[in-house]
Scaffold this active site. Structure first.
Site, short mmCIF file in Angstrom:
data_model
loop_
_atom_site.label_atom_id
_atom_site.label_comp_id
_atom_site.label_asym_id
_atom_site.label_seq_id
_atom_site.Cartn_x
_atom_site.Cartn_y
_atom_site.Cartn_z
N LYS A 81 0.82 -1.22 0.00
CA LYS A 81 0.00 0.00 0.00
C LYS A 81 0.85 1.26 0.00
O LYS A 81 0.43 2.29 -0.51
CB LYS A 81 -0.89 0.04 1.24
CG LYS A 81 -1.67 -1.20 1.50
CD LYS A 81 -2.78 -1.35 0.53
CE LYS A 81 -3.53 -2.64 0.78
NZ LYS A 81 -4.72 -2.76 0.00
C1 LIG Z 1 -0.88 -7.85 2.29
C2 LIG Z 1 -1.99 -7.74 1.30
N1 LIG Z 1 -2.03 -8.59 0.28
C3 LIG Z 1 -3.01 -8.55 -0.62
C4 LIG Z 1 -4.05 -7.66 -0.52
C5 LIG Z 1 -5.11 -7.64 -1.57
O1 LIG Z 1 -4.96 -6.52 -2.41
P1 LIG Z 1 -6.20 -5.93 -3.14
O2 LIG Z 1 -7.16 -5.53 -2.09
O3 LIG Z 1 -5.68 -4.77 -3.91
O4 LIG Z 1 -6.75 -7.00 -4.00
C6 LIG Z 1 -4.06 -6.76 0.55
C7 LIG Z 1 -5.13 -5.76 0.75
O5 LIG Z 1 -5.45 -4.99 -0.06
C8 LIG Z 1 -2.99 -6.78 1.45
O6 LIG Z 1 -2.93 -5.89 2.44
N1 LIG Z 2 -6.50 -5.35 2.08
C1 LIG Z 2 -6.83 -3.99 2.22
C2 LIG Z 2 -8.28 -3.74 2.04
C3 LIG Z 2 -8.55 -2.39 1.47
O1 LIG Z 2 -8.03 -2.36 0.18
P1 LIG Z 2 -7.84 -1.06 -0.68
O2 LIG Z 2 -6.73 -1.41 -1.60
O3 LIG Z 2 -9.11 -0.80 -1.36
O4 LIG Z 2 -7.47 0.09 0.22
C4 LIG Z 2 -6.27 -3.51 3.55
O5 LIG Z 2 -5.24 -4.00 3.96
O6 LIG Z 2 -6.82 -2.65 4.18
#
Ligand SMILES: Cc1ncc(COP(=O)(O)O)c(C=O)c1O
Ligand SMILES: N[C@@H](CCOP(=O)(O)O)C(=O)O
Length: 468
Positions: A112
């Site tokens: 993120k």
């Molecule tokens: C460590 C981790 N892996 C994978 C994901 C999944 O990613 P996305 O929500 O973009 O599909 C998340 C949350 O978003 C995450 O925090």
């Molecule tokens: N896995 C995410 C969930 C939110 O996902 P986002 O990419 O829409 O912000 C988290 O860790 O919070």
């Protein structure tokens, strides 16, 4: 670049407005009118560039005049300056044609940070230019919350409210959010799941009075800028492996569908992507939907990869919009059916279009543990449990197509999930020292019920934007 809503009933906006708007007023997500095309020679020219420069070049076509390339360059340089690895997103080979793309070298140890560090700077730039304040409300299953807090803490123009599912994030994830002392940071432990938190967030966006009273803004992948910033590492990693002269597949641990959607966007900008592999944990709605054509949530199961404990994947809406030839009526009908009957059928032509680019694989708890152990045994490399689902799915792909390299996105540092690592390999992954020290500070959070009115009142009372 102008942006339109996937539900077709909100005004088209420019980039700055989309950056601050979050969800469209009609409940849809903003998408660009067209994906900018990056010529093969411009993709090739990314080779060897610093990550920040590659990011500026790839993001520039999405912006409006308020972000001349020079300002954007300053912001990308500042965003990635404090990452712990010079390459920002390095690749590590763990088997023949299998690469791990490490996206956890930012301040909160999850992918993120790559988007959020930039988003924080861009949002602040627009708020300053317009002399505005914003109230950011974010939903997190563990990682978005910490990254958002890190990016926005201490900023005078912003208050941040993060809703996380009470008792369903790892201790490290919770402490990363709750030990931050800045007054503009507010953490809410919601008595519910991530899906409940995201549903509340979306309803708050649709409450026009509340939205304008607090200057509501969103930093989940609802926000298009998050998705765009996440396209960059698809380009840099593919170029390192020979793109644009070679196709690459990507295996992506998936929850809210933002990360894998960024891969799809990169492909539609011209990157030669062979397949996008959607890896899920036991919360396998996306794998089921790709296999059966029916999008049907079944309630969230807690797993050792808690950030992926999601059933309602926000960004699937953007994919559906494209796959049904951008007909917003189809999207509206699908989400009306989801609200009314708890499911929708993906229309056959849209399903065929999605299957031409994506495949899904659900990875259960035992397989995740096995994958952490196997990769450690065979490559001496420690995967976090989210990444392990992606690596497992990548191995499945390589068994079918051994000739195309697969990049598995490593979305978090293993030390965020020490129990899962210890179970798999008997070792406790260690946090970087500065982060471990911060987590000993006193925790500060408020437990609230899964109730829109209570949460809206909590936010309105504390948000400085509501007092102006
Ligand atoms: C460590 C981790 N892996 C994978 C994901 C999944 O990613 P996305 O929500 O973009 O599909 C998340 C949350 O978003 C995450 O925090
Ligand atoms: N896995 C995410 C969930 C939110 O996902 P986002 O990419 O829409 O912000 C988290 O860790 O919070």
């Amino acid at each position: 670049m102008r942006y339109l809503s996937t539900r077709g009933e909100a005004a088209q906006l420019g980039f700055d407005e989309v950056l601050l708007a979050g969800l469209a007023a009609d409940g849809g997500l903003y998408a660009p009118l067209a994906y900018p095309h990056i010529a093969p020679s411009d993709i090739a020219a990314l080779a060897g560039l610093p990550y920040a420069e590659a990011a500026a070049r790839l993001i520039a076509p999405y912006l409006s005049d308020s972000f001349p390339l020079e300002i954007l360059r300053e912001e990308t340089e500042a965003a990635y300056a404090a990452f712990r690895h010079r390459a920002i997103a390095p690749l590590v080979q763990i088997a023949d044609n299998l690469f791990v793309l490490e996206l956890f070298h930012g301040p909160t140890l999850a992918f993120k940070d790559l988007a959020m560090q930039l988003l924080g700077r861009m949002m602040n730039h627009v708020l300053e230019k317009r002399n505005l304040r914003a109230t950011i409300v974010g939903a997190t299953s563990g990682d978005t919350g910490a990254a958002a807090i890190e990016a926005f803490k201490g900023l005078d123009r912003v208050d941040v409210f993060i809703l996380f599912p009470h008792g369903r994030v790892s201790d490290v994830q919770r402490r990363q959010m709750t030990t931050v002392a800045d007054e503009n940071v507010h953490t809410i432990a919601l008595q519910g799941s991530f899906d409940d938190a995201q549903a509340i967030l979306k309803r708050l966006f649709r409450a026009a009075d509340f939205r304008s009273r607090v200057g509501l803004a969103g930093v989940n992948s609802i926000n298009w800028a998050r998705v765009v910033a996440q396209t960059v590492y698809y380009f840099t990693s593919a170029v390192a492996l020979g793109a644009p002269h070679r196709h690459i597949s990507f295996a992506v641990p998936t929850g809210n569908f933002g990360d894998v959607l960024a891969g799809y966007v990169a492909k539609h900008m011209g990157l030669p992507v062979e397949r996008l592999i959607v890896a899920t944990n036991a919360n396998d709605i996306l794998a089921r939907a790709l296999a059966s054509g029916r999008y049907e949530p079944r309630g969230v199961t807690p797993t050792q990869s808690p950030s992926m404990d999601i059933q309602l994947s926000s960004n699937f809406e953007r994919l559906l919009f494209d796959a049904c030839a951008r007909d917003p009526a189809v999207v509206r009908a699908a989400f009306a059916s989801l609200d009314q009957s708890g499911a929708f059928e993906i229309p056959a032509p849209a399903l065929a279009a999605i299957r031409a680019e994506f495949e899904g694989q659900a990875v259960g708890e035992a397989e995740t543990t096995e994958e952490i152990a196997r990769t450690y045994r065979e490559a001496g490399y420690v995967l976090d449990p989210h990444t392990a689902t992606g690596v497992r799915a990548a191995r499945g792909r390589l068994a079918r197509d051994p000739a195309t390299p697969v990049v598995a996105l490593s979305t978090a540092h293993p030390a965020k999930f020490p129990d899962a690592i210890e179970r798999a390999i008997g070792l406790r992954a260690k946090l970087p020292e500065n982060i471990a020290a911060q987590l000993d500070a006193p925790e500060r959070f408020t437990i609230l019920e899964n109730n829109d009115a209570q949460i809206a009142a909590f936010i309105a009372e504390r948000a400085r934007a509501a007092r102006n």
